[in-house]
Scaffold this active site. Structure first.
Site, PDB file in Angstrom:
ATOM      1  N   SER A 170      24.371   1.136 -25.816  1.00  0.00           N
ATOM      2  CA  SER A 170      24.689   2.558 -25.902  1.00  0.00           C
ATOM      3  C   SER A 170      25.547   3.029 -24.724  1.00  0.00           C
ATOM      4  O   SER A 170      26.178   4.083 -24.808  1.00  0.00           O
ATOM      5  CB  SER A 170      23.406   3.381 -25.995  1.00  0.00           C
ATOM      6  OG  SER A 170      22.553   3.057 -24.922  1.00  0.00           O
ATOM      7  N   ASP A 417      16.779  11.846 -20.483  1.00  0.00           N
ATOM      8  CA  ASP A 417      17.725  10.729 -20.492  1.00  0.00           C
ATOM      9  C   ASP A 417      18.457  10.728 -19.157  1.00  0.00           C
ATOM     10  O   ASP A 417      19.354  11.539 -18.934  1.00  0.00           O
ATOM     11  CB  ASP A 417      18.703  10.874 -21.657  1.00  0.00           C
ATOM     12  CG  ASP A 417      19.733   9.737 -21.685  1.00  0.00           C
ATOM     13  OD1 ASP A 417      19.720   8.893 -20.765  1.00  0.00           O
ATOM     14  OD2 ASP A 417      20.530   9.703 -22.630  1.00  0.00           O
ATOM     15  N   HIS A 420      22.155   7.563 -19.696  1.00  0.00           N
ATOM     16  CA  HIS A 420      23.501   7.799 -20.231  1.00  0.00           C
ATOM     17  C   HIS A 420      24.175   8.916 -19.448  1.00  0.00           C
ATOM     18  O   HIS A 420      23.561   9.497 -18.545  1.00  0.00           O
ATOM     19  CB  HIS A 420      23.408   8.151 -21.723  1.00  0.00           C
ATOM     20  CG  HIS A 420      22.749   7.065 -22.528  1.00  0.00           C
ATOM     21  ND1 HIS A 420      21.435   7.110 -22.906  1.00  0.00           N
ATOM     22  CD2 HIS A 420      23.236   5.899 -22.982  1.00  0.00           C
ATOM     23  CE1 HIS A 420      21.129   6.010 -23.573  1.00  0.00           C
ATOM     24  NE2 HIS A 420      22.202   5.250 -23.632  1.00  0.00           N
TER      25      HIS A 420
END
Ligand code: NAG
Ligand code: NAG
Ligand code: NAG
Length: 440
Positions: A170, A417, A420
């Site tokens: 990702s 998160d 990312h």
């Protein structure tokens, strides 16, 4: 931090004092690690529900892009984009862009993240409700030289009649989406292929006949994500088999950007020659030999680059394989217990050194690129895009709770998160470095 947390358990696993009755505890914790990591990495649909999403891995064949006539683009550069950097003279020594610091930059960001439809919802921090914007106004300043601003025109001119594929996890996708936002604010792109989970996508910039695609391949080699063994989910890696979802497409790829590493930290079973040769983080009951994931990652990257070289067709023009180095996370505490990333400024130079895992994972990629480059032909180039230090300095650039829309609306526990990157944000600098890598 995530990595420290995992390291602790790796050590526990090796610890001679680990008593049998504690194995059960370890076992349970691994389950927790696997589940929570999956939560982050699988990119659950941005539903309001906070339930864990465990979708089956998606496999889909890619089609070839339709050919289209080239049309040079004319127009004005916008925002932070700058004209193509003047050609670096052949005598100039290459600059080390990896060594530097973040400095304030009041200019507007290079694109509007809310308006860029290449972004998966989880990274569109502003659209998801993140209101502080200080994290946008920084640029990376290498110590001994200047890093030219990203020029979408220079990038697309290079990509004319070419296909660039992002391959990996990702974070590969995060970088690909950043590139799409950077480029499509300059020239429109058409999404020509997409699988149901957006793990395989392909766009064409018709004005340049330039193609950008994303291939999901978190292990680079063949693997099965999170297969279940006795109620615990493990990755299964086949160290001597390649992931043909992207490998078989090499003949149609002019530049591959490989980015992987995070998934290697998750409990995994390793296969080679048709049998299990080791395991990382397995319950002791399995009787598998505990294997360092660093060694496995080194092996996998080395084998992958050697296979790219082996499959190279003599008739082919220039090909580039760029490897983005490890991108650190910034969970403040136990990330699986909702640890946030609350920093609102980059770290200053020297304020935050690289951790052990980051150092090792970065080094593996840098060395693998150098080794493959030494063995390859003059028209097949390998290069590391060394982002680890600059990314390590950006605790402020992650989505945090804004990985989904209006995170505080439902009450309940909020997942963060801190792995990312928001877009626009620090990940755009990865592509600034990528541009300099391809032009070099
Ligand atoms: C960004 O795009 C959104 C959606 O198209 C728009 O509402 C907003 O005004 C734009 N922001 C800027 C700064 O242009
Ligand atoms: C467009 O680019 C592709 C590579 O992505 C290439 O194979 C094709 O020949 C190009 N088309 C033209 C008309 O040059
Ligand atoms: C692991 O080894 C023990 C002792 O040799 C044995 O009793 C057990 O069945 C083995 N477990 C598996 C899953 O093979």
């Amino acid at each position: 931090m995530l990595t420290n947390f995992l390291k602790t358990y790796q050590q526990l696993q090796n610890d001679k004092f680990l008593l049998p009755k504690r194995q059960f505890v370890t076992y349970g914790l691994y389950a927790l690690i696997a589940v929570a990591l999956l939560y982050l990495f699988v990119d659950p649909a941005p539903a309001s529900s906070t339930k864990l999403s465990m979708k089956a891995p998606w496999i889909q064949e890619e089609e070839l892009p339709p050919p289209s006539p080239p049309l040079p683009h004319q127009g004005d550069e916008k925002l932070r984009s700058a004209p193509a950097p003047s050609q670096v003279s052949a005598a100039a020594p290459p600059c080390d862009y990896s060594d530097g610091e973040w400095v304030p930059d009041p200019r507007p960001p290079p694109y509007n993240g809310t308006a860029c439809d290449a972004i998966k919802d989880g990274r569109s921090c502003m659209a998801n409700g993140r209101t502080d914007t200080d994290y946008i106004y920084w640029r990376w300043q290498p110590r001994l030289c200047d890093l030219p601003a990203f020029s979408p025109d220079a990038f697309l001119r290079w990509l004319h009649n070419k296909h660039m594929a992002f391959v990996g996890d990702s974070l590969a996708r995060n970088q690909a989406e950043s590139l799409m936002c950077l480029l499509s604010s300059w020239s429109p792109a058409e999404l020509v292929h997409r699988d149901a989970e957006s793990r395989f996508r392909r766009w064409v910039f018709h004005e340049y006949n330039a193609t950008v695609s994303i291939f999901w391949s978190p292990f680079l080699v063949k693997g099965v994500e999170k297969s279940e063994h006795a109620g615990v989910r493990y990755n299964e890696l086949f160290l001597d088999a390649f992931d043909e979802r992207w490998m078989s497409q090499l003949g149609a790829i002019d530049a591959a950007v490989l980015s992987a590493g995070q998934w290697f930290q998750i409990p995994s079973i390793y296969h080679e020659g048709g049998r299990v040769v080791g395991c990382h983080g397995c319950a002791a009951e399995f009787n598998y030999t505990e294997t360092s994931f660093f060694g496995v990652f080194r092996d996998v990257v080395g084998r992958t680059l050697a296979e790219v070289t082996r499959r190279r067709e003599d008739s082919r023009g220039e090909q580039l394989v760029a490897l983005t180095t490890f991108s650190p996370s910034h969970f403040e505490g136990e990330w699986n217990k909702g640890a946030p990333c609350t920093k609102k400024r980059p770290y200053k130079k020297g304020e935050k050194e690289l951790g052990y895992t980051e150092t090792e994972m970065r080094k593996i990629v840098v060395e693998a690129a150098a080794n493959a480059g030494a063995a390859a032909s003059s028209t097949l180039r390998f290069a590391a895009v060394d982002v680890t230090t600059l990314a390590n300095q950006r605790p402020d650039g992650h989505p945090g709770p804004y990985m989904r829309k209006n995170p505080f609306a439902g009450g309940g526990r909020v997942q963060n998160d801190c792995l990312h990157w928001c877009m626009p944000g620090p990940v755009d600098t990865f592509n600034q470095l990528l541009l300099q890598t391809i032009l070099r």
